[in-house]
Design a protein around this motif. Sequence first.
Motif, PDB file in Angstrom:
ATOM      1  N   LEU A 116       0.835  -1.201   0.000  1.00  7.11           N
ATOM      2  CA  LEU A 116       0.000   0.000   0.000  1.00  7.11           C
ATOM      3  C   LEU A 116       0.869   1.250   0.000  1.00  7.11           C
ATOM      4  CD1 LEU A 116      -1.702  -2.363   1.422  1.00  7.11           C
ATOM      5  CD2 LEU A 116      -3.081  -0.508   2.385  1.00  7.11           C
ATOM      6  N   TYR A 117       0.391   2.296  -0.664  1.00  8.15           N
ATOM      7  CA  TYR A 117       1.108   3.572  -0.706  1.00  8.15           C
ATOM      8  C   TYR A 117       0.169   4.682  -0.280  1.00  8.15           C
ATOM      9  CZ  TYR A 117       3.716   0.499  -3.855  1.00  8.15           C
ATOM     10  OH  TYR A 117       4.372  -0.575  -4.395  1.00  8.15           O
ATOM     11  N   PHE A 118       0.702   5.633   0.513  1.00 10.64           N
ATOM     12  CA  PHE A 118      -0.133   6.742   0.970  1.00 10.64           C
ATOM     13  C   PHE A 118       0.543   8.095   0.703  1.00 10.64           C
ATOM     14  CE2 PHE A 118      -1.606   3.169   3.527  1.00 10.64           C
ATOM     15  CZ  PHE A 118      -2.982   3.271   3.363  1.00 10.64           C
ATOM     16  N   ALA A 119      -0.306   9.135   0.621  1.00 14.96           N
ATOM     17  CA  ALA A 119       0.133  10.528   0.481  1.00 14.96           C
ATOM     18  C   ALA A 119       1.027  10.680  -0.754  1.00 14.96           C
ATOM     19  CB  ALA A 119       0.796  11.009   1.769  1.00 14.96           C
ATOM     20  N   TRP A 120       2.194  11.372  -0.629  1.00 16.30           N
ATOM     21  CA  TRP A 120       2.972  11.607  -1.853  1.00 16.30           C
ATOM     22  C   TRP A 120       3.638  10.341  -2.383  1.00 16.30           C
ATOM     23  CZ3 TRP A 120       7.881  10.276  -1.082  1.00 16.30           C
ATOM     24  CH2 TRP A 120       8.525  10.592   0.126  1.00 16.30           C
ATOM     25  N   ARG A 132       2.031   7.504  -2.698  1.00 18.44           N
ATOM     26  CA  ARG A 132       0.952   7.049  -3.585  1.00 18.44           C
ATOM     27  C   ARG A 132       0.915   7.878  -4.870  1.00 18.44           C
ATOM     28  NH1 ARG A 132      -3.404   9.564  -4.202  1.00 18.44           N
ATOM     29  NH2 ARG A 132      -3.388  10.644  -2.203  1.00 18.44           N
ATOM     30  N   GLU A 133       1.049   9.199  -4.720  1.00 18.26           N
ATOM     31  CA  GLU A 133       1.005  10.069  -5.897  1.00 18.26           C
ATOM     32  C   GLU A 133       2.170   9.791  -6.847  1.00 18.26           C
ATOM     33  OE1 GLU A 133      -1.383  13.960  -4.117  1.00 18.26           O
ATOM     34  OE2 GLU A 133       0.808  13.983  -4.148  1.00 18.26           O
ATOM     35  N   ALA A 145       4.884   0.443   7.482  1.00 17.16           N
ATOM     36  CA  ALA A 145       4.092  -0.355   8.425  1.00 17.16           C
ATOM     37  C   ALA A 145       3.998  -1.768   7.880  1.00 17.16           C
ATOM     38  CB  ALA A 145       2.698   0.232   8.593  1.00 17.16           C
ATOM     39  N   ALA A 188       2.975  -1.273   4.050  1.00 14.19           N
ATOM     40  CA  ALA A 188       2.558   0.059   3.592  1.00 14.19           C
ATOM     41  C   ALA A 188       3.719   1.038   3.683  1.00 14.19           C
ATOM     42  CB  ALA A 188       1.383   0.558   4.443  1.00 14.19           C
ATOM     43  N   PHE A 200       4.779   5.207   3.381  1.00 10.75           N
ATOM     44  CA  PHE A 200       4.179   6.544   3.477  1.00 10.75           C
ATOM     45  C   PHE A 200       5.160   7.521   4.075  1.00 10.75           C
ATOM     46  CE2 PHE A 200       2.392   3.572   6.694  1.00 10.75           C
ATOM     47  CZ  PHE A 200       3.020   4.038   7.835  1.00 10.75           C
ATOM     48  N   PRO A 251       6.315  10.645   6.816  1.00 10.14           N
ATOM     49  CA  PRO A 251       6.020  10.851   8.246  1.00 10.14           C
ATOM     50  C   PRO A 251       4.598  11.371   8.412  1.00 10.14           C
ATOM     51  CG  PRO A 251       8.197  11.677   7.743  1.00 10.14           C
ATOM     52  CD  PRO A 251       7.586  11.272   6.428  1.00 10.14           C
ATOM     53  N   MET A 252       3.931  10.904   9.439  1.00 13.69           N
ATOM     54  CA  MET A 252       2.514  11.193   9.632  1.00 13.69           C
ATOM     55  C   MET A 252       2.279  12.613  10.142  1.00 13.69           C
ATOM     56  SD  MET A 252       2.045   7.421  11.195  1.00 13.69           S
ATOM     57  CE  MET A 252       3.823   7.310  11.395  1.00 13.69           C
TER      58      MET A 252
END
Lengths: 82, 82, 149, 149
Positions: A5-9, A11-12, A55, A74, A76, A78-79
């Motif tokens: 899974l990829y999140f935020a930039w 993912r972009e 993660a 996953a 991503f 830093p939150m």
Amino acid sequence: MIDVLYFAWVRERIGLPKERLETSAVTVRDLIAELRTREERYELAFSDLRSLRVAVDQELADFDAPLAGVQEVAFFPPMTGG
Amino acid sequence: MIDVLYFAWVRERIGLPKERLETSAVTVRDLIAELRTREERYELAFSDLRSLRVAVDQELADFDAPLAGVQEVAFFPPMTGG
Amino acid sequence: MHVSVQAEPFDAGAELNRFTAQVAGAGAVVTFTGIVRDTAGVLSGMEIEHYPGMTERAIRAMQNEATARWALCGCLVIHRYGALRVGEPIMMVATAAPHRAAAFEAAEFLMDYLKSRAPFWKKEQAAGGSDWVAAQDADETALCRWQKD
Amino acid sequence: MHVSVQAEPFDAGAELNRFTAQVAGAGAVVTFTGIVRDTAGVLSGMEIEHYPGMTERAIRAMQNEATARWALCGCLVIHRYGALRVGEPIMMVATAAPHRAAAFEAAEFLMDYLKSRAPFWKKEQAAGGSDWVAAQDADETALCRWQKD
């Protein structure tokens, strides 16, 4: 087979939120090395590990975390909640 | 003439919330000495200065605070707000 | 102990009253509400991405730790995701304890962990485009306060 | 900046929402609510005495200091006096600031000063009689944290 899974930039840059992969990677670090060889967009997303977090099965982990038996990894930045 | 106010158990021991006095006391400490000689109930209220606080014209003060020009002195136990 | 990860706005006042009515034996209730702030007067809104599943799991772990460490009577976390407008509430934490020090510390602990350890990512939207909010070093440093010796 | 010293109960949730609607530029709102707590299961209520005039003056001085020291966007104090029942709110503090650390610190500062420097005195009522609440050494010590070097 493992879900990645990829999140935020991340993912972009990679251009998709999730993919299912066949991999022989032993650790997260091995998986990243494998992904970087695939295409430019992966190389771009994974170029600076200091700005990445990972993660493993929904728990924050190190890049040296083993992947045996893992279902979901996953990546991503830093939150920034709260 | 000066207004002297009592709160909480100081008020209960002395038996009134406020009185107007003619005094020649120079400091709060002098005023307390004067009051203690009046009656048993004052002696009882002022017997332990460590458990007393004083406000002079509605500002917390020391027992050595001067009374010249002062309109209102209040005696009470340590505060328990919040 | 309650956690809600939701797209919809929430009513912080109503949540505070509901929370207070439910906790027994508390003498102190602390709340924190985070609001979309237009720092430079140019923001049109905010988009929050999260990691469904891990988000709830991470928040519940933080709540468990806070409840045990400060003997809380109750603990609430609400966090939104999706599109938010300037001035809208982003998230809320509420803690209840017998005394004020525990309620304050637990609320700050939860906020510090939500900032840097719950999988949310904020993207600010302005007329000129949109940008992911960068993590602050100070937020990472804030966590050191809670390390046990 | 608002202060209310009142005998009537108040609605903490409604106060929070009204406060948040009024502060401009705040990214962080912290509230503290103090509730009459029946520690030993024997309390029938509480009576709070205060010093009219000095109370408002002392609270306003604390609010001025907190507002200047933490650059607050807003600051609210409500404190009741008279007869209170178990479970009722005693008082409330709300602070608003651009960031969370300032809002938390200012709220804790106000609470520490309200505890020991605002002229309120609590008397607990039980079946066996009533007693003035003793000041805690810890509350006096808490003030040291805010001394400037």
